[in-house]
Scaffold this motif. Sequence first.
Motif, PDB file in Angstrom:
ATOM      1  N   UNK A   1      -0.595   1.143 -13.539  1.00 42.38           N
ATOM      2  CA  UNK A   1      -1.145   2.142 -12.947  1.00 42.38           C
ATOM      3  C   UNK A   1      -0.703   1.934 -11.466  1.00 42.38           C
ATOM      4  N   UNK A   2      -0.468   0.654 -10.820  1.00 45.94           N
ATOM      5  CA  UNK A   2       0.060   0.779  -9.604  1.00 45.94           C
ATOM      6  C   UNK A   2       1.613   1.482  -9.534  1.00 45.94           C
TER       7      UNK A   2
ATOM      8  N   UNK B   1       3.978   8.298  -7.753  1.00 44.88           N
ATOM      9  CA  UNK B   1       3.409   9.779  -7.416  1.00 44.88           C
ATOM     10  C   UNK B   1       3.289   9.969  -5.801  1.00 44.88           C
ATOM     11  N   UNK B   2       3.488   8.882  -5.191  1.00 42.48           N
ATOM     12  CA  UNK B   2       3.692   8.924  -3.700  1.00 42.48           C
ATOM     13  C   UNK B   2       4.977   9.208  -3.457  1.00 42.48           C
ATOM     14  N   UNK B   3       5.681   8.570  -4.067  1.00 45.04           N
ATOM     15  CA  UNK B   3       7.295   8.886  -3.902  1.00 45.04           C
ATOM     16  C   UNK B   3       7.760  10.337  -4.283  1.00 45.04           C
ATOM     17  N   UNK B   4       7.086  10.977  -5.200  1.00 50.79           N
ATOM     18  CA  UNK B   4       7.420  12.188  -5.555  1.00 50.79           C
ATOM     19  C   UNK B   4       7.052  13.073  -4.326  1.00 50.79           C
ATOM     20  N   UNK B   5       6.064  12.725  -3.466  1.00 48.45           N
ATOM     21  CA  UNK B   5       5.966  13.342  -2.357  1.00 48.45           C
ATOM     22  C   UNK B   5       6.476  12.990  -0.975  1.00 48.45           C
ATOM     23  N   UNK B   6       7.276  12.173  -1.140  1.00 46.51           N
ATOM     24  CA  UNK B   6       8.340  11.578  -0.092  1.00 46.51           C
ATOM     25  C   UNK B   6       7.305  10.598   0.644  1.00 46.51           C
ATOM     26  N   UNK B   7       6.632   9.860   0.047  1.00 45.44           N
ATOM     27  CA  UNK B   7       5.474   9.032   0.762  1.00 45.44           C
ATOM     28  C   UNK B   7       5.932   7.722   0.210  1.00 45.44           C
ATOM     29  N   UNK B   8       6.333   6.666   1.000  1.00 41.46           N
ATOM     30  CA  UNK B   8       6.669   5.221   0.646  1.00 41.46           C
ATOM     31  C   UNK B   8       5.250   4.367   0.776  1.00 41.46           C
ATOM     32  N   UNK B   9       4.091   4.977   1.032  1.00 44.60           N
ATOM     33  CA  UNK B   9       2.931   4.014   1.136  1.00 44.60           C
ATOM     34  C   UNK B   9       2.632   3.640   2.449  1.00 44.60           C
ATOM     35  N   UNK B  10       1.541   2.640   2.418  1.00 41.85           N
ATOM     36  CA  UNK B  10       1.035   2.166   3.654  1.00 41.85           C
ATOM     37  C   UNK B  10       1.329   0.590   3.850  1.00 41.85           C
ATOM     38  N   UNK B  11       1.624   0.434   4.952  1.00 39.05           N
ATOM     39  CA  UNK B  11       1.970  -1.310   5.351  1.00 39.05           C
ATOM     40  C   UNK B  11       0.705  -1.771   5.749  1.00 39.05           C
ATOM     41  N   UNK B  12      -0.145  -2.793   5.013  1.00 37.50           N
ATOM     42  CA  UNK B  12      -1.269  -3.140   5.519  1.00 37.50           C
ATOM     43  C   UNK B  12      -0.912  -4.515   6.735  1.00 37.50           C
ATOM     44  N   UNK B  13       0.472  -4.834   6.756  1.00 40.20           N
ATOM     45  CA  UNK B  13       0.750  -5.978   7.573  1.00 40.20           C
ATOM     46  C   UNK B  13       1.173  -5.285   8.942  1.00 40.20           C
ATOM     47  N   UNK B  14       1.717  -4.149   8.948  1.00 36.78           N
ATOM     48  CA  UNK B  14       2.046  -3.624  10.072  1.00 36.78           C
ATOM     49  C   UNK B  14       1.123  -2.480  10.572  1.00 36.78           C
ATOM     50  N   UNK B  15      -0.019  -1.976   9.736  1.00 41.64           N
ATOM     51  CA  UNK B  15      -1.043  -1.106   9.948  1.00 41.64           C
ATOM     52  C   UNK B  15      -0.183   0.346  10.306  1.00 41.64           C
ATOM     53  N   UNK B  16       0.778   0.565   9.589  1.00 38.80           N
ATOM     54  CA  UNK B  16       1.210   2.128   9.882  1.00 38.80           C
ATOM     55  C   UNK B  16       2.023   2.589   8.494  1.00 38.80           C
ATOM     56  N   UNK B  17       2.352   3.820   8.162  1.00 32.75           N
ATOM     57  CA  UNK B  17       3.195   4.165   7.250  1.00 32.75           C
ATOM     58  C   UNK B  17       4.538   3.491   6.977  1.00 32.75           C
TER      59      UNK B  17
END
Length: 329
Positions: free
Chosen positions: A71-72, A78-94
């Motif tokens: 599922x992960x 799914x995010x990659x198909x929308x050109x979204x590489x996710x969120x970085x908890x370490x840096x607090x940004x996309x």
Amino acid sequence: MESLTRIFYALGRALFQAVPAALGIVLVVFLFLQLVPGDVVDVMASQSGSATAENMAWLRAEYGLDKPVLLQFYSYLSHLAHFNLGYSPRYGTDVTTLILSRLPNTLLLMLLAQCVALVVGISFGVIMAVWANKWPDRLLTLLNLLLYSLPGFWMGLVILLLFSVQLDWLPSGGSQTVGANLTGWHAIVDTLRHAVLPVLSLSSYFIAIYARLTRSAMLEIASQDFVRTAHAKGLHPRTVALRHILRCALMPVTTVAGMYFGNLLGGAAVIETVFNWPGLGSLAMEAIVARDFNVVLGVLLLSAFLVVSVNIVVDVLQSWLDPRIEGKK
């Protein structure tokens, strides 16, 4: 028109091969990262020193780390198909914003290093081939052996001590002078001054490879019939060497340059760490330590895209250098 057709054909074939390769890279890297013990929540908890089990469970649910691996992976695609590489908890940004902020520095370092390696390496190779078995050839062969044998990070430390610590000619690290607030041409010059030592360190190994490859290719081509015909027509030896022999010798050089681009990208990670250069390599190292797998995946995916893109350029360049390639393929 025929030349453009060959170029577009090579471009289309390379793009068709690149898509499944990129998907395979994403799958393999994602599964391997799942085998690494710990996650970003564990690192954040150890750094804060006051996290409770409930808070850690809430954070894992917030970032989707409590879901099954498949599922992960589906969510990531799914995010990659929308050109979204996710969120970085370490840096607090996309992750996309974070990578794009570091990408120009890495591209500058790699492109300068590749240009220096190609120009210097091919020049050395031409000199070695023209004066084969004479003192210029022997001298440059010894130099290439040293460049090939010494690791890039060791070369970086040596020139760092020499040109920065002892002679104080060049900056020791970073990409800009801290607090200078330079703009325009002065900012460009300042960045280039900071890039000199990392570029020399990163390109040293590849200079030796391109030089030896150019020398061997030119000596092999020089004995072929079309070269003897060119000499028989009364062409100047320099014209024969540069327009006939060297052009054919560039075929294996461009092939190896494309193959070694991934090595160049991997070497940039070490060199960026040595010189504190704010690029993708140092970002990936920091993300691995922090178990920030979204950033690691984003950097590796972008690195794979860069390598595939360079190989596409190499295919197109080879189609231009030698039109017979399309017929062979």
